[in-house]
Each structure stands twice: as C-alpha cells, then as structure tokens.
Design an enzyme around this catalytic site. Structure first.
Site, PDB file in Angstrom:
ATOM      1  CB  CYS A   2     -52.861 -11.751 -70.454  1.00 22.19           C
ATOM      2  SG  CYS A   2     -53.785 -12.160 -68.989  1.00 22.19           S
ATOM      3  NE  ARG A  27     -46.726 -12.639 -73.324  1.00 22.31           N
ATOM      4  CZ  ARG A  27     -46.255 -11.391 -73.400  1.00 22.31           C
ATOM      5  NH1 ARG A  27     -45.242 -11.143 -74.184  1.00 22.31           N
ATOM      6  NH2 ARG A  27     -46.795 -10.424 -72.716  1.00 22.31           N
ATOM      7  CD1 TRP A  72     -50.244 -16.730 -65.554  1.00 17.96           C
ATOM      8  CD2 TRP A  72     -50.764 -14.842 -64.463  1.00 17.96           C
ATOM      9  NE1 TRP A  72     -49.582 -16.742 -64.348  1.00 17.96           N
ATOM     10  CE2 TRP A  72     -49.878 -15.601 -63.656  1.00 17.96           C
ATOM     11  CE3 TRP A  72     -51.222 -13.617 -63.976  1.00 17.96           C
ATOM     12  CZ2 TRP A  72     -49.443 -15.175 -62.412  1.00 17.96           C
ATOM     13  CZ3 TRP A  72     -50.790 -13.194 -62.722  1.00 17.96           C
ATOM     14  CH2 TRP A  72     -49.914 -13.972 -61.956  1.00 17.96           C
ATOM     15  CG  ASN A  98     -52.980  -9.012 -72.518  1.00 15.51           C
ATOM     16  OD1 ASN A  98     -53.843  -9.877 -72.495  1.00 15.51           O
ATOM     17  ND2 ASN A  98     -51.927  -9.069 -73.316  1.00 15.51           N
ATOM     18  N   GLY A  99     -53.903  -6.877 -68.654  1.00 19.48           N
ATOM     19  CA  GLY A  99     -53.770  -5.811 -67.653  1.00 19.48           C
ATOM     20  C   GLY A  99     -54.853  -5.960 -66.593  1.00 19.48           C
ATOM     21  CD  GLU A 480     -31.380 -16.974 -60.581  1.00 14.89           C
ATOM     22  OE1 GLU A 480     -32.079 -16.193 -59.937  1.00 14.89           O
ATOM     23  OE2 GLU A 480     -31.733 -17.454 -61.673  1.00 14.89           O
ATOM     24  CE  LYS A 484     -34.216 -19.700 -62.065  1.00 13.61           C
ATOM     25  NZ  LYS A 484     -33.931 -18.464 -62.772  1.00 13.61           N
ATOM     26  CD  GLU A 487     -38.427 -19.701 -61.380  1.00 15.49           C
ATOM     27  OE1 GLU A 487     -39.339 -18.893 -61.526  1.00 15.49           O
ATOM     28  OE2 GLU A 487     -37.271 -19.497 -61.775  1.00 15.49           O
ATOM     29  CG  HIS A 503     -27.482 -14.191 -36.855  1.00 13.30           C
ATOM     30  ND1 HIS A 503     -27.071 -13.842 -35.592  1.00 13.30           N
ATOM     31  CD2 HIS A 503     -26.408 -14.018 -37.655  1.00 13.30           C
ATOM     32  CE1 HIS A 503     -25.810 -13.462 -35.628  1.00 13.30           C
ATOM     33  NE2 HIS A 503     -25.382 -13.558 -36.875  1.00 13.30           N
ATOM     34  CE  LYS A 601     -38.483 -16.035 -69.971  1.00 12.99           C
ATOM     35  NZ  LYS A 601     -37.502 -16.432 -68.947  1.00 12.99           N
TER      36      LYS A 601
HETATM   37  C1  F6R Z   1     -37.189 -16.578 -62.473  1.00  7.58           C
HETATM   38  C2  F6R Z   1     -37.859 -15.669 -63.321  1.00  7.58           C
HETATM   39  C3  F6R Z   1     -38.546 -14.469 -62.726  1.00  7.58           C
HETATM   40  C4  F6R Z   1     -38.119 -13.241 -63.521  1.00  7.58           C
HETATM   41  C5  F6R Z   1     -38.854 -11.987 -63.052  1.00  7.58           C
HETATM   42  C6  F6R Z   1     -38.373 -10.753 -63.778  1.00  7.58           C
HETATM   43  O1  F6R Z   1     -36.638 -17.637 -63.174  1.00  7.58           O
HETATM   44  O2  F6R Z   1     -37.836 -15.856 -64.489  1.00  7.58           O
HETATM   45  O3  F6R Z   1     -38.240 -14.305 -61.375  1.00  7.58           O
HETATM   46  O4  F6R Z   1     -36.742 -13.097 -63.386  1.00  7.58           O
HETATM   47  O5  F6R Z   1     -40.227 -12.136 -63.254  1.00  7.58           O
HETATM   48  O6  F6R Z   1     -38.555 -10.866 -65.154  1.00  7.58           O
HETATM   49  P1  F6R Z   1     -37.832  -9.903 -66.165  1.00  7.58           P
HETATM   50  O7  F6R Z   1     -36.374 -10.212 -66.139  1.00  7.58           O
HETATM   51  O8  F6R Z   1     -38.453 -10.202 -67.492  1.00  7.58           O
HETATM   52  O9  F6R Z   1     -38.087  -8.495 -65.703  1.00  7.58           O
END
Ligand code: F6R
Length: 606
Positions: A2, A27, A72, A98-99, A480, A484, A487, A503, A601
C-alpha cells in the site's frame, strides 16, 4: 505494498496526486483510489493500475487538496469497494490507511450495533466512521484522530481529510509516513522518494506520532497529546536514475546496473594498505570487533539469502559463530539476545515490517542492531541508527537484483573488517580487496558473453518444477536463483544444498527434469559434481553455472560459464545467470516481469 500520497496547497491536486501514485507503483499494488476536496469529497477508486484509475476520472477535477492510495489487499478481496479512500457514514471524513488494524472485527461489530452501514470488507474503513463519531464530540480533527487511534490495535500510516476543516491529519504506527514541506504547500507520502520531485525538506513521522497539516504549517504531537517541533531532514536529490532509459524493463536495467552499483558500494570503503574494510558507519573499532562473541543477521527473501552468504563469509574470515535468521520468525521465537553480540538487519527497502519487528525485539532485549540498508532514511535505517548503506540506487523491479549484490558486497566488507581484527592476515585481506575491486569488471565481462541463457530458458519454461542446487557459499545462491524464477515466472522452484538432494528432493526427478547447479571452483566443487552425476543418472537435464576454463563444462546439458573469481566472492558472479534465466523465462511466458502478481516491493505488514 500500500502507498499513500497526499497534497494540500494552492495548486490543482489531481495531476500531482496521479504523479505521486505513479512513483509508488513499483511497490506493488492491486487497486488505486483518489479523493479531491472541492466543497464535497470527489472519490474515484478502481481495481488495477494507475492508468485504469485515470481512465475513469473526469477530464477535470477542481480542487487543491487530496489524497491518493495504492492498495495491496490484506482484508477483503481486490475490488473497487475495498480500494481506498474510505468515506465516513455522513461523508464528513475520508481516510486512506496502510497497515493492519488487528481489532477491526470488534470495531466493525460495534459500529454495526451503532447503526453504521459498512461499505467495504476492509479493516481500514472502521477508522473513517470512528473519526467522524469522535469529531462530533468537539469538532477537533486532530483530537478525533487521536481518540480513534487509542481504540485501534495494529499498525497504521493514516491520512484523514475533513469536509469542514482544511487540514490533513496524518498518523504513523509501524507503517511509514513522511511529510514533505514545500513553499506554501504540504505533501505526505509513504515513500520519501516519491516526494523528491516536489521538495527535499521532509519530516519522518515516528511510531505514535500525529501531524496536522495546513498549506503552510505542520503541527506535530504524540498520540498522548504532547506537542513537539519538527525535525526537518533534507533528502538527497540524487538518489539515482529511476527511469527505464533504453531498457524494456526495470529488472533488466537493474541487472545491468550491478557493476556500477557495486562500484558505489565499495568506493572509499577498502583500505588496501592494511588489507581491511573501512565501514565508517558501523562506528566499531578493531578492539570492539575483537571482543564480539557472535554475529546474527536478519532478513527476508532475497535479503535473507544475502544474509546467509554474509554468515558464511564472517565465519570463514573471522572464525566466530555467525547465523542468518528469517526475520518473520525471529521475534516470535523469543530469541536470547547477547548485548555484546553484533546484529545486522539486511534490507533493501528498509521498511520490511518483519525485519523492523525483529530489530525492535533486539533493542527491547538490550542488544544493538546495525542496518545493511539501501533506502536512506528508511524506518529500519533510522531504528538502527548505525550501519552500512549499500548504495544500490533506486531498485524499482519487485524482483531484487542489484540490491542483493550490494548486500553481499557490504557484508563481505564487514566480514573482512571483523576478520582482520581476529583471524585474517593482511595478505588474505588484500586478496579479498583485489577480488572485490575486480568484480564490477568481471560482471561486465560476463554480461558481454552471457552464454546459452536462452537454451536454459527453453529447458525450464514449461517444466513442472525446477530444482536449484549448490553447496557451501553457492547454496544461498541456489536459493536466490529459485526465488527469482518462482516469483516472476510462477514456476515452482526448489532450492537445496546439493548434498541434501539425495535425502529427499531426488524423489522428484524424472526423465527430463531440469536441475540448475551452481558450481564455482571452490573446495566443495567436487562434491557438487557428484550430486550432478546422481541427478543425471536419474534422467535429469543439467544446467551448470561454473567458472570458465574448468573441466566440468562438458558434463552438463547446458553449461554457462562465468569469469574466474575469488572463491569467497563467487556469489556476486554466479547469481547473474540465474537472474537472467528468471528474467527471460518470465518474458517468454508473457509474465509481468517488473510487477509480478501478488507481490509487493516493500512489505510493510507482518
Ligand atoms: C525478492 C524480493 C523479496 C525481498 C523481501 C525483503 O526478489 O524482492 O523477497 O527481498 O521482501 O525486502 P527488503 O530487502 O526490502 O527487506
């Protein structure tokens, strides 16, 4: 997640608010809304992107005060009704929030008993009605908000407008809100960088604070009613280039920005003569570092993966225990905090609610936390008060790329610094420094010659699932890479330390199952290759990310080579092909690369 953008001043508000909304888009959100005050409240809300809201707005909306919101969904489905702003029953108050209001069920029930007809399924709407009810007590907007918030439990970044008062009342508790002060005009936003085109002079509200804004004045007070003077921060104008330029997507742009972002991150922070790191923001002397009993690192998602790499680097160079924790679990496990230990909160946005809560838990128990943060002045940076800015510049794609690299680089400099105070020699230190200084150039070299990324994309794009395997420092890189691809291309991906494969995950392998191996030239490569043979023997197809010039390339179905690199720094190179595979696979599948579904984001709810 949000987002809020508000304006109060002499100018027409609509275009300013829409511009603010566009700056919040990165975001992640599912619906938008806007309210303009012009004798009455003109409210428009729409599921979808800002462009879709624009398409339903009348050509001209007169009015010099308003608030806009990106939602959101947390409570209630994605719908026009549930989008913000929410008006009160008699139309005297309108809010954006927000929240999460945790006791919204009780608040909604008591409103219903009082005869209020709730229009949405959200937790937020109740606040609008209660503020209106409280306003009838003394016709004081700030007091009405204060009394309302005393009834609420949870988190808020709240803005309220009033039909009969030319003010916006803002309040913060656990969800960021920043006031921007212009010349005879005021702005409010949940993201400081959305404000910089209009003003650099800002006030970061802290938890439990309320701001009442008029065109040229802000009055600050606490929830308890104590007034205080604003502490104005001047934001850096040059936060970085936030336009797409010639790139089709922010994610690709940010992948290509990694060499320069890394240069910014390490610049001035390496002491070649002493073979040491020089992270001034930590305010830690070698004698302090020599006494550290252990290090704990906290993060979510990509930041957690970077923290795991940091953990391995610290143990390797400093020979003290280090452990990475998933922030969302940390506080709830009632952790034991040693006040002499070092804690790091690793975060791009600096607003991740789970990480912020973990930081607060450590503070509450007498420990201290250092931020490893990208966004300057963010909530976590301010809560920590000390640490390292990673200097990635704006990261707009939801999938984090250049922030990951800079987190790893920042943690490697810390590992070096703590290592030099204990177990690492000057020569070993210089080797790491040389290695780090070469990385930006090596990434550029790799980006020139990326290898068969498109063949890898063809292999994974229609797969039922993809397994990522790596060992040692490459195990978090495997995680990682999997995160990626999952997501942004919505392919189920599993990541395991390569030795653990036999395992359990081995049961998934069928003829043709794609497995991506990360196997740089380090002390565990031979073992990783054994795991690769075990997968091949069961019909799996292998995509191998390895260093150029080694002898294993021919054993894979697809091999992608990266330039030779210092073993401890290999994640900074091996992660790049995984980012490219994710990007091109998402593109091939027609996915929205920069704004994957359901994700945000900046995850500002726990
Ligand atoms: C993956 C991604 C999320 C963030 C996570 C933490 O590509 O972007 O997994 O890494 O939400 O976000 P920050 O780094 O802003 O605390």
């Amino acid at each position: 997640m949000c987002g809020i953008f508000g304006y109060l001043g002499p100018r027409q508000a609509t275009s300013i608010l829409l511009d603010g909304l566009r700056r919040l888009e990165y975001r992640g959100y599912d619906s938008t809304g806007i309210v303009i005050k012009n004798g009455s409240f003109e409210i428009h809300k729409k599921v979808g992107k800002v462009g879709e809201l624009e398409s339903v707005l009348p050509n001209r909306i007169e009015g010099t005060a308003g608030i806009a919101h990106t939602r959101w969904a947390t409570h209630g489905v994605v719908s026009d009704e549930n989008a913000h702003p929410h008006p009160s029953a008699k139309g005297k108050v309108v809010i954006v929030h927000n929240g999460i209001i945790e006791n919204s069920r009780q608040l909604r029930t008591s409103l219903t008993v009082q005869g209020v007809d709730l229009q949405s399924d959200t937790d937020s709407e109740a606040l609008a009605h209660i503020i209106e009810r409280e306003l009838s007590v003394d016709n004081d907007p700030e007091q009405a908000v204060r009394r309302t918030l005393r009834l609420a439990r949870g988190t808020w970044g709240l803005c309220a407008m009033f039909l009969e008062h030319d003010v916006i009342v803002c309040a913060r508790n656990g969800s960021p809100l920043i006031i921007g002060k212009g010349e005879g005009e005021m702005f409010v936003s949940s993201d400081p960088h959305a404000l910089t085109p209009y003003t650099q002079r800002v006030v970061f509200l802290e938890d439990g604070e309320i701001a009442t804004l008029t065109n040229d004045k802000m009055s600050l007070s606490t929830l308890k009613g104590k007034n205080f003077n604003p502490d104005i921060t001047v934001l850096e104008e040059n936060w970085g280039d936030s336009d797409l330029g010639e790139f089709p997507h922010f994610m690709l742009k940010e992948i290509y920005e990694q060499p320069d972002a890394l240069r910014h991150c390490i610049s001035g922070r390496l002491d070649r003569v002493r073979g040491n790191g020089r992270l001034g923001g930590l305010k830690l002397e070698p004698r302090d570092l020599a006494k550290v009993p252990h290090v704990r690192l906290l993060g979510c998602g990509t930041a957690y993966n970077a923290a795991e790499i940091g953990q391995l680097m610290i143990e390797k160079l400093a020979r003290i225990p280090a452990v990475a924790h998933i922030s969302s679990e940390f506080r709830h496990n009632d952790p034991v905090i040693n006040p002499n230990a070092l804690h790091f909160a690793v975060t791009q946005s600096g607003e991740t609610a789970d990480t912020l809560s973990a930081v607060k838990e450590i503070h509450l128990k007498g420990g201290s936390v250092y931020g490893v943060v990208n966004v300057v002045g963010s909530s976590i940076a301010r809560e920590c008060g000390k640490g390292v800015y990673i200097h990635s510049g704006p990261e707009q794609a939801v999938a984090s790329t250049k922030a990951f690299s800079n987190m790893v680089a920042a943690l490697s400099m810390f590992a070096l610094q703590v290592g030099r105070s204990r177990a690492t020699s000057k020569e070993q230190g210089r080797e790491i420094i040389n290695g780090l200084q070469e990385i930006p150039h090596l990434i550029e070299e790799y980006l020139e010659q990326q290898g068969p990324i498109h063949e890898a994309v063809d292999m994974v794009k229609n797969a039922k699932s993809v397994l990522f395997l790596g060992r040692g420092i490459s195990a978090p890189v495997a995680k990682e890479g999997a995160l990626k691809l999952m997501e942004i291309a919505y392919i189920p991906c599993l990541a395991y330390p390569a030795g653990e494969m036999k395992h359990g995950p081995i049961a998934l392998l069928e003829e043709g199952s794609p497995v991506i191996f990360i196997a740089p030239n380090d002390h565990v490569k031979v073992k990783t290759i054994s795991a690769m043979h075990e997968c091949k023997a069961r019909g799996a197809k292998i995509i191998l990310i390895h260093e150029e010039g080694d002898d294993i390339a021919s054993e894979a179905d697809i091999s992608i080579s990266i330039p030779r690199v210092h073993p401890l720094l290999s994640p900074l190179l091996t992660v790049i092909p995984t980012q490219l595979i994710a990007y091109h696979t998402a593109l091939a599948l027609g996915c929205d690369v920069d704004r994957p579904r359901n994700l945000a984001k900046s995850v500002t709810v726990e």
